[in-house]
Design a protein around this motif. Structure first.
Motif, mmCIF file in Angstrom:
data_model
loop_
_atom_site.group_PDB
_atom_site.id
_atom_site.type_symbol
_atom_site.label_atom_id
_atom_site.label_comp_id
_atom_site.label_asym_id
_atom_site.label_seq_id
_atom_site.Cartn_x
_atom_site.Cartn_y
_atom_site.Cartn_z
ATOM 1 N N ARG A 43 0.829 -1.204 0.000
ATOM 2 C CA ARG A 43 0.000 0.000 0.000
ATOM 3 C C ARG A 43 0.862 1.252 0.000
ATOM 4 O O ARG A 43 2.029 1.232 0.377
ATOM 5 N N SER A 44 0.227 2.337 -0.398
ATOM 6 C CA SER A 44 0.877 3.648 -0.336
ATOM 7 C C SER A 44 0.876 4.100 1.112
ATOM 8 O O SER A 44 0.309 3.443 1.985
ATOM 9 N N ALA A 68 1.122 9.243 -4.735
ATOM 10 C CA ALA A 68 2.172 8.488 -4.056
ATOM 11 C C ALA A 68 2.272 7.077 -4.652
ATOM 12 O O ALA A 68 3.377 6.583 -4.877
ATOM 13 N N TRP A 69 1.141 6.452 -4.896
ATOM 14 C CA TRP A 69 1.145 5.100 -5.466
ATOM 15 C C TRP A 69 1.729 5.111 -6.875
ATOM 16 O O TRP A 69 2.566 4.282 -7.224
ATOM 17 N N ARG A 72 5.619 5.403 -7.278
ATOM 18 C CA ARG A 72 6.498 4.387 -6.711
ATOM 19 C C ARG A 72 7.259 3.643 -7.809
ATOM 20 O O ARG A 72 6.767 3.456 -8.915
#
Length: 73
Positions: A43-44, A68-69, A72
């Protein structure tokens, strides 16, 4: 609102946005938004809705979790 989420950077699984999930943080119960993989549960980070205002659904917190996700590697 629907967001375009990239596949999981760990396993390639499908991701989804969790909204207003109850979390116990710093001795308080609060709502958060974050993205999680359906396959490996990666998960983020959690983005606190209270940091973006007092509404039950905060677009800023959701958008921050999606960014954010998707950033990555």
């Amino acid at each position: 609102m629907q967001y375009e989420l990239k596949p999981c950077p760990h396993c390639g699984g499908k991701a989804y946005l969790e909204r207003s999930h109850r979390a116990f943080i710093n001795a308080q119960t609060t709502r958060v938004a974050f993205v999680r993989c359906t396959e490996c549960s990666a998960r983020s980070g959690r983005f606190l809705l209270r940091d973006y205002g007092h509404t039950s659904s905060s677009l800023e917190a959701e958008e921050a979790a999606v960014r954010a996700w998707n950033l990555r590697v």
